[in-house]
Design a protein around this motif. Structure first.
Motif, PDB file in Angstrom:
ATOM      1  N   ARG A   1      62.408  26.164  71.460  1.00  0.00           N
ATOM      2  CA  ARG A   1      61.879  25.094  70.621  1.00  0.00           C
ATOM      3  C   ARG A   1      62.793  24.893  69.422  1.00  0.00           C
TER       4      ARG A   1
ATOM      5  N   TYR B   1      52.714  24.669  61.872  1.00  0.00           N
ATOM      6  CA  TYR B   1      53.244  25.652  62.816  1.00  0.00           C
ATOM      7  C   TYR B   1      52.317  25.839  64.016  1.00  0.00           C
TER       8      TYR B   1
ATOM      9  N   GLU C   1      58.308  19.391  69.259  1.00  0.00           N
ATOM     10  CA  GLU C   1      59.210  20.488  68.919  1.00  0.00           C
ATOM     11  C   GLU C   1      59.713  21.224  70.160  1.00  0.00           C
ATOM     12  N   SER C   2      59.078  20.987  71.287  1.00  0.00           N
ATOM     13  CA  SER C   2      59.387  21.724  72.508  1.00  0.00           C
ATOM     14  C   SER C   2      60.698  21.262  73.126  1.00  0.00           C
TER      15      SER C   2
ATOM     16  N   PRO D   1      56.383  28.786  75.349  1.00  0.00           N
ATOM     17  CA  PRO D   1      57.674  28.200  74.971  1.00  0.00           C
ATOM     18  C   PRO D   1      58.826  29.142  75.279  1.00  0.00           C
TER      19      PRO D   1
ATOM     20  N   GLU E   1      59.647  24.783  78.091  1.00  0.00           N
ATOM     21  CA  GLU E   1      58.560  25.743  78.156  1.00  0.00           C
ATOM     22  C   GLU E   1      58.132  25.952  79.589  1.00  0.00           C
TER      23      GLU E   1
ATOM     24  N   TRP F   1      56.950  20.347  64.199  1.00  0.00           N
ATOM     25  CA  TRP F   1      55.579  19.999  63.847  1.00  0.00           C
ATOM     26  C   TRP F   1      55.360  20.333  62.374  1.00  0.00           C
TER      27      TRP F   1
ATOM     28  N   ASP G   1      50.518  23.899  65.610  1.00  0.00           N
ATOM     29  CA  ASP G   1      50.482  22.824  66.597  1.00  0.00           C
ATOM     30  C   ASP G   1      51.365  23.120  67.805  1.00  0.00           C
ATOM     31  N   ASN G   2      52.281  24.074  67.677  1.00  0.00           N
ATOM     32  CA  ASN G   2      53.118  24.456  68.817  1.00  0.00           C
ATOM     33  C   ASN G   2      52.336  25.125  69.936  1.00  0.00           C
TER      34      ASN G   2
ATOM     35  N   ASN H   1      49.224  19.756  72.874  1.00  0.00           N
ATOM     36  CA  ASN H   1      50.569  19.468  72.365  1.00  0.00           C
ATOM     37  C   ASN H   1      51.674  20.018  73.263  1.00  0.00           C
TER      38      ASN H   1
ATOM     39  N   LYS I   1      64.102  15.784  68.751  1.00  0.00           N
ATOM     40  CA  LYS I   1      63.018  16.719  68.490  1.00  0.00           C
ATOM     41  C   LYS I   1      62.844  16.910  66.983  1.00  0.00           C
TER      42      LYS I   1
END
Length: 506
Positions: free
Chosen positions: A392, A252, A265-266, A389, A269, A249, A254-255, A260, A246
């Protein structure tokens, strides 16, 4: 605001005695199949495992209760709204929580429904004749999810019943007692440690979004952090950072985009899917977009149209102290909070973008949460498909920083998160970096968690585990009392089982 009536403690009994990407959300009722006729095939095992996930997007978990506890009961936000609705959240907001509060009741029941379904998988799936590797994976998923549900229960209520196998009768459930929190934590650690050996590192296709070994490892790090075992928390966090593949991103925001979901980064979730319900708080769509949307912003004939499908409830309003606390240049602010003057997308039938006004019902300073805003959702008003999420990579970096302190390793971890927040290269030293000379480094980490993870259901738990819940000026002003470090045991459960002694103060 209306709620579905539940069967109270009877629901818990059913969960403990009977027996995700958008594509594997289990939407078919299974209560019509007798337990003795189920758990026969690989398909049964899959459906039973999917059912364990199904409680996550319900009102008692991530679709409602957890932002009431994690956000509204913290110093990040207040309920907002119009004053006459959301009474159950208002009670949380001012720490005047009756034992009949629907939010804390739904949270207890949904978590135990998930635990009951996990227990069914762990008890009955081993006997099914099927691919052994897939079977092992299902058992690992059930262990991870059981640990997750128990983690929320033990942090929320303290000592809770520890149920690990399906009960043989309602009477057995009705006589259960609360187990010490230490025993619950020990079982959580055991489940996660075992799950790590069974779960794959990643998935593809329709299985994307299921629990991985890295989700179990990251959750184990958080469990150790909560218990104060910094050495073990750091060990697990390092494993995730080094082995999960991982990456943060660069942006920020983009989470929190549908395109996405389950992205780079996940780690884990909660899966939501739109287009399948309208006025339901029990999934599979998320109510967050509508309930946190600006309240009654306007209408079809107004200069300010509705910015979410049904006019918005205006719940979970960011506190002024929280908004004012952003450092200059922190780009997370524009992702997280609507402030007066912010532009919304131009709605159909309008030519001018509506602007966030200076004040709204329940929001005197004109703030709303932006992080999970997606605008109108066709004609379905409580039906956002945006995932929430749970874990992450940025969270894991901050766990590592907290666990090891202002060492070279800890500073690198927190500074990666901070650099991203200011739009800087993540791996390059910057003027925004914390240093070994930073005073009160642990407080600095907790502050960073506040702004990095805002409105992701984390703040109340962070305040509690760091001993700040009862000393926060904002929460003192709200009315927090010493016994509010735990939630009340739902009265409906005590009514059918007097062995569930109430937490002191309630």
């Amino acid at each position: 605001m209306t709620h579905k009536k539940t069967a109270g403690a009877a629901l818990l009994m059913l969960a403990l005695t009977a027996g995700c990407t958008k594509d594997y959300l289990d939407l078919q009722p299974r209560d019509a199949v007798p337990t003795e006729n189920f758990y026969q095939t690989a398909t049964d095992a899959l459906q039973a495992t999917n059912a364990v996930y199904s409680q996550l997007n319900q009102s008692g978990m991530f679709n409602s209760a957890l932002w009431g506890i994690g956000d509204v009961m913290s110093d990040n936000s207040s309920l907002g709204g119009g004053g006459a609705d959301g009474i159950e959240f208002q009670q949380l907001d001012v720490f005047s929580i009756p034992t009949t509060n629907p939010v804390i009741t739904a949270h207890w029941q949904r978590a135990y429904l998930g635990i009951g379904q996990a227990n069914q998988v762990l008890t009955r799936v081993p006997a099914i004749q099927m691919d052994e590797a897939v079977k092992s994976r299902y058992l690992g998923e059930a262990e991870f999810l059981r640990a997750l549900y128990y983690f929320y229960l033990v942090r929320g209520y303290g000592d809770v019943p520890l149920v690990l196998t399906p009960a043989q009768s309602p009477a057995e459930v009705a006589n259960i007692t609360r187990s010490p929190a230490a025993e619950v934590y020990a079982q959580i650690v055991k489940d996660l440690t075992d799950a790590i050996t069974k779960l794959p590192a990643s998935y593809t296709g329709d299985n994307t979004g299921r629990a991985t070994k890295w989700a179990a490892t990251a959750l184990l790090a958080k469990v150790y952090l909560t218990q104060g075992d910094m050495t073990k928390a750091a060990e697990q966090a390092r494993l995730v950072i080094a082995g999960s593949g991982k990456t943060l991103w660069p942006n920020y925001g983009d989470n929190f985009k549908i395109e996405n979901e389950n992205g780079q980064e996940s780690i884990f979730e909660v899966q939501f899917k739109s287009g399948l319900n309208t006025y339901s708080t029990d999934g599979p769509g998320s109510i967050v977009n509508e309930f946190w949307g600006a309240r009654f912003f306007g209408g079809p004939t107004s200069a300010y149209p509705y910015v979410v499908s049904g006019g918005g409830y205006g719940f979970n309003i960011p506190e002024k102290e929280f908004v004012d606390g952003y450092e200059a240049g922190d780009l997370r602010k524009t992702v997280t909070v609507f402030v007066p003057g912010d532009k919304y997308p131009i709605p159909a039938g309008f030519t001018v973008a509506p602007e966030q006004p200076a004040s709204l019902p329940g929001s005197p300073f004109g703030f709303n949460v932006k992080k999970f805003f997606i605008g109108t959702v066709n004609t379905n008003v409580w039906d956002s498909g945006l995932n929430i999420p749970v874990l992450r990579l940025a969270d894991v970096y901050l766990m590592l920083a907290e666990a090891v302190g202002p060492t070279t390793e800890g500073l690198d971890a927190i500074n990666r998160v901070r650099r991203r927040a200011f739009g800087l290269p993540i791996t390059t030293a910057s003027s925004k970096d914390l240093t070994a000379a930073t005073p009160n480094f642990k407080d600095a980490v907790i502050r960073e968690r506040r702004y990095e993870l805002a409105f992701e259901d984390e703040r109340w738990y962070d305040l509690k585990r760091t001993g700040k819940l009862l000393t926060s000026p904002a929460l003192i002003a709200k009315g927090v009392k010493p016994f509010n470090i735990v939630l009340p045991i739902p009265q409906s459960e005590i009514n059918v089982n007097p062995n569930l002694v109430q937490n002191q103060g309630y």
